[in-house]
Design a protein around this motif. Structure first.
Motif, mmCIF file in Angstrom:
data_model
loop_
_atom_site.group_PDB
_atom_site.id
_atom_site.type_symbol
_atom_site.label_atom_id
_atom_site.label_comp_id
_atom_site.label_asym_id
_atom_site.label_seq_id
_atom_site.Cartn_x
_atom_site.Cartn_y
_atom_site.Cartn_z
ATOM 1 N N PRO A 207 -5.051 33.198 21.000
ATOM 2 C CA PRO A 207 -4.585 34.590 20.930
ATOM 3 C C PRO A 207 -4.845 35.333 22.235
ATOM 4 N N PRO B 197 -3.045 43.684 23.945
ATOM 5 C CA PRO B 197 -1.916 43.882 23.037
ATOM 6 C C PRO B 197 -0.595 43.476 23.679
ATOM 7 N N SER B 198 0.329 42.999 22.864
ATOM 8 C CA SER B 198 1.608 42.502 23.389
ATOM 9 C C SER B 198 2.448 43.598 24.035
ATOM 10 N N ASP C 4 3.223 37.254 20.435
ATOM 11 C CA ASP C 4 2.607 38.507 20.005
ATOM 12 C C ASP C 4 1.526 38.291 18.945
ATOM 13 N N GLU C 5 1.045 39.400 18.376
ATOM 14 C CA GLU C 5 -0.050 39.352 17.410
ATOM 15 C C GLU C 5 0.308 38.600 16.136
#
Length: 387
Positions: A184, A188-189, A235-236
């Motif tokens: 991860p 943030p993306s 992304d997340e």
């Protein structure tokens, strides 16, 4: 003898569920001030703080409030702004949402304390600064890196004249941000999507502007080269997306007085230095290398005399030629220290230098850096004024 009074200031904290808003501004700053009983003023009185948490998700706000003994939270920003109990509006939202919320706070007559960048464009940043000036309200913009122990040591060196005439500043900032596929990402993306306000120039150039102008001199021009080294990320939710914002920027800044600063900013570099950010300052009488905490110096009288010889291995230990700057002060968390200074300035009605106009200068440098990279030229930065 009369008992010293304590004034409680209500603070609207918008965006505390984010990493910076929660960890640095809520927990390590406002709650730390509250839990120590406030700040003592020169006349013996005290000022303390009472936060109200504002955000989009009520359950998350309720969880944070319960965890930290906070009585007030709401998803209704307009209602909080209309309530006279809350005197200061503090903004930790994503950049795209910031200007509209600050505009509301100014219209409501609230003092404003905000993260940077203050807006997505220079025009908008200047609009906010002018609105606040016309309304006569106090504003503050986060200048946290000035409060790092290493940079406070550097300021002491600058103020003492240690460097003689300062010639140049070299900065290296960054680390490897994982792409998000096999591990991860630790950012943030949205940071990697230009359409969401992402990009390392808009994130870091406002920092470099206030560091440079407060330590060495105002930035007169910039030449920058941006790059999107990693074009695809995850992304997340584990979904693959196209990175539309730059993840690295290489900048050359010309400062007043002829000082040249060169700062590389990258989320695509593996760290081979003592700290995640380091600055080397060279002057006629001495040099310094500083990071978040550390600072080492080399005076002209202790400078070795290297001779270039590519035919022989150089066994000189150049690192041993530097002396550590001692820690003679007790350094607070930088975010908390700036909050305390802003609150004291707010209560006492004194001038506060790190205002929305200072924030606009940071946006100006970021905008100029993006233009420089897109157009392949050096971009001058004219002085900004509210008039």
């Amino acid at each position: 003898m009369s008992q010293a009074t304590t004034r409680e200031i209500g603070i609207i904290m918008n965006g505390v569920s984010g990493r910076m808003g929660y960890r640095q501004h809520l927990v390590r700053s406002i709650l730390a001030i509250r839990d120590q009983g406030g700040i003592e003023l020169p006349d013996g009185s005290r000022v303390t703080v009472k936060p109200i948490l504002v955000g989009r998700h009520e359950a998350k706000l309720a969880e944070l409030a319960a965890a930290h003994g906070i009585e007030d939270y709401t998803t209704d920003l307009d209602a909080a702004l209309a309530d006279p109990r809350w005197e200061i509006y503090a903004d930790f939202l994503v950049t795209k949402a910031r200007a509209s919320a600050i505009r509301k706070a100014i219209a409501a007559g609230k003092a404003v304390y905000t993260e940077k960048p203050t807006a997505e464009s220079l025009d908008e940043a200047m609009e906010l600064a002018r609105l606040a000036d016309a309304a006569g309200i106090k504003t503050g913009v986060v200048h946290d890196k000035l409060y790092l122990p290493g940079l406070q040591k550097l300021k002491r060196l600058v103020d003492s004249g240690f460097f003689g005439r300062i010639l140049s500043v070299r900065g290296e900032f960054g680390y490897w941000v994982f792409e998000g596929d096999w591990q991860p990402a630790q950012r943030p993306s949205w940071n990697y999507r230009a359409e969401d306000g992402g990009g390392i120039i808009s994130d870091m150039f406002p920092h470099w502007n206030y560091v440079l102008e407060n330590l060495f001199g105002e930035v007169r021009s910039v030449y920058a080269q941006a790059a999107t080294h990693i074009p695809e990320r995850w992304d997340e939710n584990g979904e693959k997306y196209t990175a539309t914002a730059e993840d690295a920027a290489y900048g050359i800044f010309e400062l007043e007085g002829g000082i040249i600063a060169e700062i590389n900013s990258s989320w695509t570099v593996r760290v081979n230095r003592d700290e995640l950010v380091e600055f080397q300052v060279d002057g006629t009488h001495g040099s310094a290398v500083v990071g978040l905490f550390g600072a080492k110096i080399q005076h002209r009288n202790a400078t070795p005399k290297p001779v270039w010889n590519p035919d022989l291995a150089d066994d000189h230990d150049y690192g041993a030629d530097w002396a550590e700057v001692p820690v003679n002060d007790v350094f607070l968390n930088g975010f908390r220290q700036q909050w305390e200074e802003f609150l004291v300035s707010y209560v006492e009605g004194t001038d506060y230098p790190f205002d929305l106009l200072a924030g606009a200068r940071g946006v100006q440098l970021a905008e100029a850096g993006l233009a420089s990279s897109a157009e392949g030229r050096k971009v001058a930065l004219p002085a900004l004024a509210l008039g």
